[in-house]
Design an enzyme around this catalytic site. Structure first.
Site, short mmCIF file in Angstrom:
data_model
loop_
_atom_site.label_atom_id
_atom_site.label_comp_id
_atom_site.label_asym_id
_atom_site.label_seq_id
_atom_site.Cartn_x
_atom_site.Cartn_y
_atom_site.Cartn_z
N GLN A 100 -0.91 32.85 -58.46
CA GLN A 100 -1.25 32.02 -57.31
C GLN A 100 -1.58 32.89 -56.10
OE1 GLN A 100 -1.49 28.54 -57.38
NE2 GLN A 100 -2.35 28.82 -55.35
N ASP A 118 -8.48 31.40 -64.22
CA ASP A 118 -8.94 31.13 -62.86
C ASP A 118 -10.41 31.55 -62.69
OD1 ASP A 118 -7.62 29.82 -60.86
OD2 ASP A 118 -6.36 31.52 -60.28
N LYS A 166 0.38 22.30 -60.89
CA LYS A 166 -0.24 22.89 -62.09
C LYS A 166 0.73 22.83 -63.25
CE LYS A 166 -3.23 25.72 -59.26
NZ LYS A 166 -3.45 26.98 -58.53
#
Ligand code: NAP
Length: 300
Positions: free
Chosen positions: A98, A121, A54
């Site tokens: 994460q 997200d 990412k």
């Protein structure tokens, strides 16, 4: 029939190029640089590699990016403080924590703490709620990536029988929800969601025009479970060993070799859904930057 391979890597590359161009334009015309912070707790090897990918992609696209590495035993309070700091940071438009988090941290509390306008997200309940009622919002990255793959593969979704295996909050539930909406260009399907409580899984998989598999177990769907011409999206990423060079050997939730003989189109693992997930995260970050700059965007 030998299936057409849906090349997620190539499709992702094409979209990334557009994001890169838009990012340069945003900087030139408005002096805005999309900013992304990725927060990693601990050293889970899969999480480390996802976060690295990412960060690398954000850098390639011209984003401002920050990586926060926290020890496995960081307290929930410390993590909440860090989120609060980035909620207020004007250079950061997207915050990604994460997952999974260590057991002593309440994942829900962390996701709720992220400002919904920086929730790239798409896991904050505000965005999940908006998604369910069909309002513009940050769509969760993997389901969004799957929609784009189906669109780019030229798959007829409207009216199709879609079967999703798996009901997680990050893949199964949102992808099922998006596909059943009267949504263009990809939606309006008849959707069935299967899980461990499903009585006869094969009954459902055999009638699927489109089969989306997000189970987290290697090769649970085999050729004898699907009908001729099905389109198969394999979300699974299973580490089944390591190469002599120490690289992870990956396989999907679908037995690619037997299913590809019957499918009309199928995503490979790796190189299918994975690259799209990262790409849609970048897309969300770009849209978040436009949102903060008061410019037209796709999430509000
Ligand atoms: P998850 O939270 O573990 O959920 C798995 C789901 O599959 C559950 O709903 C479970 O049912 C169901 N299931 C498990 N075994 C089953 C079986 N034998 N028959 C029917 N249903 C079964 O998984 P997830 O987070 O959605 O992830 C799924 C996979 O996708 C994992 O391999 C993950 O690594 C991968 N993934 C990939 C990406 C990417 O970008 N490529 C992104 C996210 C996830 P119950 O609810 O009844 O337990």
């Amino acid at each position: 029939m030998a299936a057409k391979i849906i090349d997620g890597k190539a499709i992702a590359q094409e979209i990334r190029q557009k994001i890169k161009e838009e990012t340069a334009e945003l900087k030139e015309k408005h002096g805005v640089v999309p900013g992304l912070v990725t927060i990693l707790v601990g050293e889970n090897p899969a999480s480390v590699s996802y976060v690295k990918a990412k960060q690398r992609t954000a850098g390639d696209l011209g984003f401002y990016s920050v990586q926060e590495n926290l020890p496995e035993d960081v307290s929930e309070e410390e993590l909440l403080k860090l989120i609060d700091k980035y909620n207020k940071d004007e250079k950061i438009h997207g915050i990604l924590v994460q997952l999974p988090l260590p057991k002593h941290i309440d994942e829900r509390k962390i996701l709720y703490a992220i400002d919904p306008r920086k929730d790239v997200d798409g896991f904050h309940p505000v965005n999940v709620g908006k998604m369910v009622i069909g309002e513009p919002c940050f769509l969760p990255c993997t389901p969004h990536g799957i929609l784009v793959l189906l669109e780019k593969a030229g798959c007829e979704v409207s009216g199709a029988e879609v079967v999703v295996i798996g009901r997680s909050n990050i893949v199964g539930k949102p992808v099922a929800n998006l596909l059943l909406q009267k949504r263009k260009p990809v939606g309006n399907a008849t959707v069935t969601v299967c899980h461990t409580g499903t009585r006869d899984l094969v009954f459902h998989t055999k009638r699927a025009d489109i089969l989306i598999v997000a189970v987290g177990k290697p090769k649970v769907v085999t050729g004898d479970m699907v009908k001729e011409g099905v389109v198969v999206i394999d979300v699974g990423v299973n580490r089944i060993g390591t190469t002599p060079e120490g690289k992870a050997i990956l396989c999907g939730d679908v037995d690619f070799d037997s299913v590809k003989e019957k499918a009309s189109a199928i995503t490979p693992v790796p190189g299918g859904v994975g690259p799209m997930t990262i790409t849609m995260l970048m897309k969300n970050t770009l849209e978040a930057a436009k949102l903060w700059a008061g410019l037209p965007n796709e999430v509000s």
